[in-house]
Enzyme design. Structure first.
Site, PDB file in Angstrom:
ATOM      1  N   GLU A  79      -9.721  -1.588   5.322  1.00  0.00           N
ATOM      2  CA  GLU A  79     -10.367  -1.273   6.590  1.00  0.00           C
ATOM      3  C   GLU A  79     -11.656  -2.102   6.770  1.00  0.00           C
ATOM      4  O   GLU A  79     -12.176  -2.656   5.795  1.00  0.00           O
ATOM      5  CB  GLU A  79     -10.700   0.225   6.619  1.00  0.00           C
ATOM      6  CG  GLU A  79      -9.465   1.129   6.565  1.00  0.00           C
ATOM      7  CD  GLU A  79      -8.716   1.208   7.899  1.00  0.00           C
ATOM      8  OE1 GLU A  79      -8.724   0.226   8.664  1.00  0.00           O
ATOM      9  OE2 GLU A  79      -8.115   2.267   8.160  1.00  0.00           O
TER      10      GLU A  79
ATOM     11  N   ASN B 232      -7.608  -2.714  14.256  1.00  0.00           N
ATOM     12  CA  ASN B 232      -9.014  -2.956  13.923  1.00  0.00           C
ATOM     13  C   ASN B 232      -9.178  -4.129  12.962  1.00  0.00           C
ATOM     14  O   ASN B 232     -10.233  -4.312  12.382  1.00  0.00           O
ATOM     15  CB  ASN B 232      -9.645  -1.688  13.335  1.00  0.00           C
ATOM     16  CG  ASN B 232      -8.960  -1.253  12.050  1.00  0.00           C
ATOM     17  OD1 ASN B 232      -8.056  -1.926  11.565  1.00  0.00           O
ATOM     18  ND2 ASN B 232      -9.393  -0.136  11.503  1.00  0.00           N
TER      19      ASN B 232
ATOM     20  N   HIS C  53      -7.369  -4.652  10.162  1.00  0.00           N
ATOM     21  CA  HIS C  53      -7.080  -4.415   8.745  1.00  0.00           C
ATOM     22  C   HIS C  53      -5.791  -5.093   8.299  1.00  0.00           C
ATOM     23  O   HIS C  53      -4.885  -5.330   9.095  1.00  0.00           O
ATOM     24  CB  HIS C  53      -7.101  -2.922   8.391  1.00  0.00           C
ATOM     25  CG  HIS C  53      -5.923  -2.117   8.830  1.00  0.00           C
ATOM     26  ND1 HIS C  53      -6.058  -0.919   9.507  1.00  0.00           N
ATOM     27  CD2 HIS C  53      -4.586  -2.287   8.673  1.00  0.00           C
ATOM     28  CE1 HIS C  53      -4.850  -0.418   9.727  1.00  0.00           C
ATOM     29  NE2 HIS C  53      -3.955  -1.221   9.243  1.00  0.00           N
TER      30      HIS C  53
ATOM     31  N   ASP D 188       0.813  -1.220   0.000  1.00  0.00           N
ATOM     32  CA  ASP D 188       0.000   0.000   0.000  1.00  0.00           C
ATOM     33  C   ASP D 188       0.842   1.263   0.000  1.00  0.00           C
ATOM     34  O   ASP D 188       2.066   1.213   0.178  1.00  0.00           O
ATOM     35  CB  ASP D 188      -0.957  -0.011   1.207  1.00  0.00           C
ATOM     36  CG  ASP D 188      -0.271  -0.415   2.510  1.00  0.00           C
ATOM     37  OD1 ASP D 188       0.967  -0.435   2.560  1.00  0.00           O
ATOM     38  OD2 ASP D 188      -0.988  -0.709   3.473  1.00  0.00           O
TER      39      ASP D 188
END
Ligand code: GLP
Length: 261
Positions: A143, A136, A138, A67
């Site tokens: 996400e 979280n 990811h 990313d």
């Protein structure tokens, strides 16, 4: 999913580096998927050491990073391209033209996403994808609630991720709110996944990824579908796993050829 529990992050990173180094030795022209973040730093340091002291050769290796932030040029000191150069590429004998990071400054980000997917396909696909884990759940910058079949795409970062990553930026407001990331489908298409997650901040995400339901709300749980996913955790991040003893039992009873150390 193969779950390996090591006493601490350093031991986990050394093991992860062994897995990658073995692939590079067995297949010198391999395609590695790489990750940024604090977690893999020790792993990169160990690969650099093996390059310097044991001649680990990266000259024919191709890499694709997961990313990149939208809007940060390659020479920005918070861009992932910069991170990779400083923490890994400039210390090994890799051909820079074989290293790929999505271009977060592309005039047309959709075109850039398609170009990135095509580059991966043209390289013959990714042999091993290194992954970290967001608090979280990811992976990459996928996400919660995004498609589990997504390809490289543009994501809006969650508030949790902005908080977790903002210390890398002098002003939290300077942090981009968007990123280009390989999709979960892109990650699932790789031939092997190696995810590292250490420390108490990752305990809940590790539990959800390994023992929770397969659910888009925890993108890392998609690794339950991957035919060859190895997860290396430490005692702290493994502390909520209900089946920790089972994973230790499996690890202790592997055939010699199934072991990495
Ligand atoms: C970022 C990256 C992820 C990484 C995650 C965890 O959001 N896009 O690829 O896994 O952070 O980072 P850290 O290893 O610093 O905890």
């Amino acid at each position: 999913m193969e779950v390996i529990i090591r006493p601490n992050a350093a031991a986990g990173c050394i093991l992860g580096a062994k897995i990658i180094a073995k692939l590079v030795r067995d297949k010198p022209g391999c395609v590695l998927g790489l990750a940024t973040g604090r977690t893999p730093l020790r792993l990169y340091q160990e690969l650099i050491r093996q390059h310097r002291e044991e001649g680990l050769d990266f000259s024919r290796v191709t890499t694709f990073n997961l990313d990149e932030y939208v809007g940060l040029p390659a020479d920005h000191d918070r861009s992932y391209r910069y991170f990779m150069r400083e923490n890994f590429f400039r210390h090994i004998n890799i051909d820079q033209s074989r290293t790929h990071v999505p271009d977060g400054t592309a005039a047309d980000l959709h075109v850039e996403c398609r170009r990135y997917e095509q580059l991966i396909a043209d390289a013959g696909g990714i042999d091993l994808q290194l992954l970290g884990l967001g608090r979280n759940g990811h992976i990459g910058f996928n996400e919660p609630s995004g498609s589990l079949r997504s390809r490289t795409w543009i994501k809006i970062l969650s508030e949790q991720t902005l908080r977790d990553n903002s210390d890398a930026f002098q002003l939290p407001t300077a942090m981009p709110r968007h990123a280009i990331t390989m999709g979960v489908g892109t990650i699932l298409d790789t031939r092997r996944c190696l995810l590292l997650a250490f420390g108490p901040a990752k305990t809940r995400a590790v539990e959800r990824m390994i023992e929770g339901p397969l659910a888009a709300i925890c993108p890392a749980s998609a690794l339950q579908l991957h035919p060859r996913a190895t997860v290396i955790v430490d005692e702290a991040s493994a502390s909520a796993l209900q089946y920790a003893d089972h994973y230790r039992w499996i690890d202790a009873n592997k055939f010699a050829w199934q072991r990495y150390d």
